[in-house]
Design a protein around this motif. Structure first.
Motif, short mmCIF file in Angstrom:
data_model
loop_
_atom_site.label_atom_id
_atom_site.label_comp_id
_atom_site.label_asym_id
_atom_site.label_seq_id
_atom_site.Cartn_x
_atom_site.Cartn_y
_atom_site.Cartn_z
N ASN A 103 -5.32 14.69 -3.19
CA ASN A 103 -3.86 14.57 -3.33
C ASN A 103 -3.24 15.17 -2.07
OD1 ASN A 103 -1.15 14.90 -3.85
ND2 ASN A 103 -1.42 15.65 -5.93
N ALA A 104 -3.06 14.33 -1.05
CA ALA A 104 -2.57 14.82 0.24
C ALA A 104 -1.14 15.33 0.15
CB ALA A 104 -2.67 13.71 1.29
N LEU A 105 -0.37 14.82 -0.82
CA LEU A 105 1.01 15.27 -0.97
C LEU A 105 1.06 16.76 -1.27
CD1 LEU A 105 3.99 14.33 -1.08
CD2 LEU A 105 3.70 14.07 -3.55
N ASP A 106 0.12 17.25 -2.07
CA ASP A 106 0.06 18.67 -2.40
C ASP A 106 -0.87 19.44 -1.46
OD1 ASP A 106 1.85 18.43 -4.44
OD2 ASP A 106 0.36 18.33 -6.04
N ASP A 123 0.80 -1.23 0.00
CA ASP A 123 0.00 0.00 0.00
C ASP A 123 0.84 1.29 0.00
OD1 ASP A 123 -2.48 -1.30 0.00
OD2 ASP A 123 -2.46 -1.53 2.18
N PRO A 124 1.56 1.56 -1.10
CA PRO A 124 2.34 2.81 -1.16
C PRO A 124 1.44 4.03 -1.28
CG PRO A 124 2.37 1.70 -3.28
CD PRO A 124 1.67 0.77 -2.33
N GLY A 170 1.25 15.07 9.95
CA GLY A 170 1.83 16.28 9.35
C GLY A 170 1.07 16.66 8.10
N GLY A 171 0.58 15.63 7.40
CA GLY A 171 -0.38 15.80 6.31
C GLY A 171 -1.68 15.15 6.73
N ILE A 172 -2.77 15.56 6.09
CA ILE A 172 -4.08 15.01 6.40
C ILE A 172 -4.70 14.47 5.13
CG2 ILE A 172 -6.47 15.66 7.02
CD1 ILE A 172 -5.31 17.50 9.16
N SER A 173 -5.26 13.26 5.21
CA SER A 173 -6.01 12.72 4.07
C SER A 173 -7.27 12.05 4.59
CB SER A 173 -5.17 11.72 3.26
OG SER A 173 -4.75 10.61 4.04
N LEU A 203 -2.38 9.47 -0.93
CA LEU A 203 -2.89 9.45 0.44
C LEU A 203 -1.99 8.64 1.36
CD1 LEU A 203 -5.69 6.83 0.88
CD2 LEU A 203 -4.46 7.02 -1.28
N HIS A 204 -2.31 8.67 2.63
CA HIS A 204 -1.60 7.85 3.61
C HIS A 204 -2.19 6.43 3.54
CE1 HIS A 204 -1.43 12.07 4.94
NE2 HIS A 204 -0.20 11.76 5.31
N ALA A 205 -1.96 5.79 2.39
CA ALA A 205 -2.65 4.53 2.10
C ALA A 205 -2.28 3.43 3.07
CB ALA A 205 -2.34 4.10 0.67
#
Length: 357
Positions: A204-207, A130-131, A187-190, A155-157
């Motif tokens: 797109n949680a990365l952005d 799950d990357p 630190g990020g939210i998805s 996402l934080h899959a």
């Protein structure tokens, strides 16, 4: 049933976390810290391969863990092409894409390569699980509103899927039989809408799409963002840093540490409370939107990640979303455990490994 032995590898920017599992039991764990000056000698992430591999093997030897004893080595998945969730056996195509780094340079790119290299010595199998590039969006969710731009799933899959499966196990049902909304708060939210085992809608949680987070701006008013970009005051890199790195709590409160914000609130800082509550408000809005995606048929809302340890923050969310379904909170994110479980599902023939192509 055989007690399989696994080595789990999670490379970070300045550290590599490793864990040794016998079945689902963690028997050894260590975080291997890397000196920034040492890492600066390497031009590309792939150049760190031998350096990190040697440190891992040395740590195992010091703890009397024989490399040849592993049935599988499981690495953190990197920036690959979009793929559906699951456990993937490392193959030549995956190694090629990660070595080229055409989709971005990130420490997680080393996970699969390290797993493969060590597996050759161990005579075991190499997997990723799950990357972040897991993409199971339904077609309608890909439409952005501008033909030139397609919505992406990042996402934080690993953690989202792990806690979804955990909830299913605790209810004695299959993940593939449930409709869940999972909010990862770090630190990020998805926030993902999980329909019968697939994340059919997520940003797109990365952005930094969706709710703002400790470091990311979240979805911004488009017109004002355009004006800021063309104001002449900022370079492209400066704007990107505003959105990812210096956005969210950092922008408003000068810190990315939610614990520091909670401390300020307890000391009577009303502005800190407003900003923190606004972040919870936006998470709750994303959960509500995900409920619409699932047409109101929601078995459970799950809240996870580091910020889920804070009862005040999760309480604000629950006030807004409890009408949708019950709310389950799994604080933190145990990525090593999630990786081990993914490898074990294949070794125990609970699922077949997927092929990256």
């Amino acid at each position: 049933m055989k007690k399989f032995k696994l080595l789990v590898i999670n490379p970070g920017s300045t550290s590599t976390k490793i864990g040794v599992y016998e079945a689902e039991k963690l028997v050894f764990e260590e975080t291997l810290r890397h000196d920034v000056d040492e890492l600066s000698e390497f031009d590309r992430m792939i150049d760190q391969l031998k350096f990190r591999k040697d440190i891992i093997i040395d740590a195992l030897k010091k703890n009397n863990v024989g490399i040849e004893s592993f049935d599988a080595i499981v690495g953190r998945g990197g920036l690959l092409k979009p793929i559906e969730g699951g456990t993937y056996e490392v193959n030549e195509e995956m190694l090629k894409d990660l070595q080229e780094g055409s989709r971005g340079e990130h420490a997680s790119n080393l996970g699969a390569i390290l797993a493969y290299e060590i597996s050759k010595t161990a005579d075991g199998r190499a997997f990723i699980v799950d990357p972040v590039v897991v993409d199971e969006l339904q077609d309608v969710a890909r439409i952005s509103g501008l033909k030139e731009i397609e919505r992406k799933s990042i996402l934080h899959a690993l953690n989202q899927k792990a806690v979804a499966r955990r909830y299913a196990r605790e209810q004695n049902v299959k993940y593939s039989d449930l409709n869940l909304i999972v909010a990862h708060l770090g630190g990020g939210i998805s926030v993902g809408a999980h329909k019968k085992g697939r994340v059919v809608d997520v940003g797109n949680a990365l952005d930094g799409e969706g709710a703002f987070s400790p470091e990311r701006s979240g979805g911004l008013p488009v017109g004002d963002l355009i004006k800021l970009c063309f104001s002449g005051k900022y370079t492209l890199d400066e704007v990107k840093k505003m959105i990812k790195g210096n956005g969210g709590l950092v922008s408003y409160l000068g810190t990315n540490d939610a614990r520091e914000v909670v401390k300020r609130i307890k000391e009577g800082d009303e502005y800190a409370e407003l900003i923190f509550k606004a972040m919870a408000y936006q998470v709750a809005k994303d959960i509500g939107a995900s409920a619409a995606v699932l047409k109101g048929d929601v078995d459970q809302v799950i809240i996870t990640g580091g910020i889920a340890y804070d009862d005040m923050f999760t309480g604000w969310i629950k006030e807004m979303v409890s009408y949708i379904s019950g709310v389950t909170i799994y604080p933190g994110e145990d990525e090593l455990q999630a990786l081990a479980e993914g490898g074990l599902r294949v070794l125990n023939n609970e699922e077949s490994p997927k092929v990256y192509s």
